[in-house]
Design an enzyme around this catalytic site. Structure first.
Site, PDB file in Angstrom:
ATOM      1  N   ASP A 298       0.839  -1.198   0.000  1.00  0.00           N
ATOM      2  CA  ASP A 298       0.000   0.000   0.000  1.00  0.00           C
ATOM      3  C   ASP A 298       0.874   1.247   0.000  1.00  0.00           C
ATOM      4  O   ASP A 298       2.059   1.198   0.349  1.00  0.00           O
ATOM      5  CB  ASP A 298      -0.965   0.024   1.207  1.00  0.00           C
ATOM      6  CG  ASP A 298      -0.257   0.135   2.553  1.00  0.00           C
ATOM      7  OD1 ASP A 298       0.823  -0.479   2.722  1.00  0.00           O
ATOM      8  OD2 ASP A 298      -0.770   0.836   3.453  1.00  0.00           O
TER       9      ASP A 298
ATOM     10  N   GLU B  87       0.100  -0.938   5.937  1.00  0.00           N
ATOM     11  CA  GLU B  87       1.160  -0.336   6.745  1.00  0.00           C
ATOM     12  C   GLU B  87       0.958   1.158   6.887  1.00  0.00           C
ATOM     13  O   GLU B  87       1.126   1.731   7.956  1.00  0.00           O
ATOM     14  CB  GLU B  87       2.535  -0.629   6.122  1.00  0.00           C
ATOM     15  CG  GLU B  87       3.710  -0.387   7.067  1.00  0.00           C
ATOM     16  CD  GLU B  87       4.169   1.056   7.150  1.00  0.00           C
ATOM     17  OE1 GLU B  87       4.869   1.385   8.110  1.00  0.00           O
ATOM     18  OE2 GLU B  87       3.828   1.872   6.262  1.00  0.00           O
TER      19      GLU B  87
HETATM   20  N1  BES Z   1       8.643   3.146   5.313  1.00  0.00           N
HETATM   21  C1  BES Z   1       8.055   4.025   6.271  1.00  0.00           C
HETATM   22  C2  BES Z   1       8.823   4.117   7.562  1.00  0.00           C
HETATM   23  C3  BES Z   1      10.231   4.640   7.465  1.00  0.00           C
HETATM   24  C4  BES Z   1      10.554   5.665   6.595  1.00  0.00           C
HETATM   25  C5  BES Z   1      11.187   4.135   8.290  1.00  0.00           C
HETATM   26  C6  BES Z   1      11.847   6.134   6.527  1.00  0.00           C
HETATM   27  C7  BES Z   1      12.479   4.609   8.245  1.00  0.00           C
HETATM   28  C8  BES Z   1      12.797   5.619   7.357  1.00  0.00           C
HETATM   29  C9  BES Z   1       6.640   3.564   6.549  1.00  0.00           C
HETATM   30  O1  BES Z   1       5.947   3.231   5.379  1.00  0.00           O
HETATM   31  C10 BES Z   1       5.864   4.702   7.163  1.00  0.00           C
HETATM   32  O2  BES Z   1       5.706   5.692   6.517  1.00  0.00           O
HETATM   33  N2  BES Z   1       5.387   4.530   8.379  1.00  0.00           N
HETATM   34  C11 BES Z   1       4.544   5.499   9.001  1.00  0.00           C
HETATM   35  C12 BES Z   1       3.854   4.918  10.185  1.00  0.00           C
HETATM   36  C13 BES Z   1       2.478   4.443   9.931  1.00  0.00           C
HETATM   37  C14 BES Z   1       1.836   4.018  11.234  1.00  0.00           C
HETATM   38  C15 BES Z   1       1.602   5.383   9.185  1.00  0.00           C
HETATM   39  C16 BES Z   1       5.345   6.668   9.498  1.00  0.00           C
HETATM   40  O3  BES Z   1       6.524   6.523   9.848  1.00  0.00           O
HETATM   41  O4  BES Z   1       4.764   7.746   9.537  1.00  0.00           O
HETATM   42 MN    MN Z   2       7.049   2.070   4.172  1.00  0.00          MN
HETATM   43 MN    MN Z   3       5.329   5.182   4.429  1.00  0.00          MN
END
Ligand code: BES
Ligand code: MN
Ligand code: MN
Length: 454
Positions: free
Chosen positions: A88, A152
């Protein structure tokens, strides 16, 4: 291994072409209207895993979007690596700031511009192609399982249930995730931690209806003004979060760890110029890398209220809203911080408004030691293909399922991301460098081999 390189060289155009097809599916998990695209994307991932040589792939329906589970088991007594990722993506808005259509992937200067190119379809696809290389060159020495979810970006609301209910299916010796960034191709790094998250939404209500701002303005509290004041009070003059108790559980990093972190190269001028800001901002007493790695933060993700349409409307609005999230570090707990945030907002609200606050989603922070076999295998794999060993760093983003995988499956997680911080994740013009895509495909088979050897 030369056979891997040769195979990739011969097939690299097809690899890219297949990724572009995947990027054309607008798999936006947050929007109900894209439910059919989510299924289409999950089906596409399934199909691609089968073509790459997985011997079993299933879609598991959830209350939200389906989870793709796949496996290639060569011998149950051999080590098993569970690859996690997500198909996603975040909504692409604002659309007018994109140079190309977000779901019409376009290659400019060796970079693929598309929503999901880096986060995370491009990185998931590296694993699909690494599987193909290992299978087709007959060099697989371990078992590989895949768990690719479709929620995610909305906080993985259904994955936890799936993991608890399918512990046997997911049984593995480590989890391998490529969903984060490295410093650069010249300075490879591995994330040894990610932050947790507490995400809430606040609604501030003043008068029971929108009012004429001339007739009532000055006599009735404006909820936007009140909300703005409340929000402004959440940081003090040192940009420290001023919610009593917020830092209580924060694990203070040792001077040794901070000295190690300071070794990661960081060019402040380049950082500022990339972002177009004249000055950086942040908690006093900490470097930029510390502010995004080892310290918790509080951010406004959105704020609205009153009249925001075309032209003017003199209105004293009834309501104002904000989306607020905190990034958490060990040993903060998401539920505890969420309650703290909500209670604090209630407490500081003046009597002229009512405040409703509720949780969106949360997740626990994650840190991993650098002496696990999985970390060592990742480090050796990077050394094999980059000619340098990676620098361990703490990533600022969140992957809420990490802490849960460790707890439920009792195994360590390796965060071997091949993106760059400047890849515009969640922003317009998200990109993924082709060089990073191919380097990832080259490195992953080494990981499996080193891990299987250990
Ligand atoms: N891939 C990201 C997380 C990430 C980005 C980790 C860059 C390390 C470096 C992930 O898809 C993401 O965006 N996670 C969200 C959390 C989620 C609960 C919406 C975030 O970090 O905001
Ligand atoms: Mn991600
Ligand atoms: Mn992300």
């Amino acid at each position: 291994m030369q056979v891997w390189k040769d195979y990739q060289e011969k097939n690299k155009d097809r690899f890219l072409d297949e990724l572009l097809q995947l990027l054309r599916i607008p798999s936006i998990s947050a929007k109900t209207e894209h439910k059919p695209d989510m299924v289409k994307c999950a089906e596409a991932v399934k199909q691609r895993l089968l073509e790459a040589g997985a011997d079993k792939v299933e879609l598991y329906p959830t209350d939200g979007h389906p989870i793709v589970y796949g496996e290639k088991i060569i011998d149950p007594s051999k080590p098993t690596v569970l690859v996690y990722g997500h198909y996603d993506v975040q909504p692409p808005e604002p659309l007018n700031l994109w140079k190309n259509e977000p779901f019409d992937p376009t290659i400019i200067n060796g970079k693929i511009f598309a929503r999901g190119s880096c986060d995370d379809k491009g990185q998931v696809y590296m694993h699909v192609k690494a599987l193909e290389i290992l299978v087709k060159t007959n060099t697989l020495t371990n078992n590989i399982k895949f768990c690719i979810e479709g929620e995610e970006e909305v906080g993985s609301p259904n994955l936890g249930k799936f993991v608890s209910a399918h512990k046997d299916l997911l049984k593995a010796d480590c989890v391998l995730i490529s969903d984060s960034a490295m410093i650069s191709l010249d300075t490879p790094s591995l994330d040894i931690g990610l932050r947790g998250l507490s995400y809430i939404e606040v609604e501030v209500t003043g008068p029971n209806r929108d009012l004429h701002s001339g007739v009532y303005g000055g006599a009735v509290a404006n909820p936007i003004t009140i909300l703005a004041k409340m929000i402004a009070s959440l940081h003090d003059e040192n940009n420290h979060i001023s919610i009593p108790g917020f830092y209580d559980d924060v694990l203070i990093s040792s001077d040794e760890e901070r000295a190690l972190m300071a070794k990661a190269p960081f060019d402040e001028k380049e950082y500022r110029e990339d972002l177009g800001v004249k000055e950086l901002w942040g908690e006093k007493g900490y470097s930029t890398n510390e502010r995004t790695g080892i310290r918790p933060t509080l951010e406004l993700n959105g704020i609205w209220g009153g009249y925001t349409g075309e032209g003017a409307k003199t209105v004293l609005p009834s309501k104002a809203f904000a989306k607020i999230s905190a990034r958490l570090v060990p040993n903060q707990e998401s539920d505890k911080i969420t309650t703290l945030l909500i209670d604090h907002l209630q407490k500081i609200a003046p009597a002229n408004v009512t405040v409703k606050a509720s949780l969106h989603h949360g997740g626990e922070p994650y840190v991993t030691p650098i002496d696990s076999n999985a970390y060592k295998a990742a480090s050796k794999a990077i050394e094999a293909t980059f000619g340098k060993s990676p620098i361990p760093v703490r990533g600022g983003g969140s992957i809420p399922i990490c802490a849960l995988f460790e707890k439920e499956l009792g195994i360590k997680i390796v965060l071997m991301g091949f993106g760059l911080d400047s890849d515009n994740l969640h922003s317009p013009n998200e990109k993924f460098d082709l060089a990073n895509f191919y380097k990832g495909i080259e490195t992953i088979p080494h990981f499996h081999h080193f891990f299987a050897e250990m």
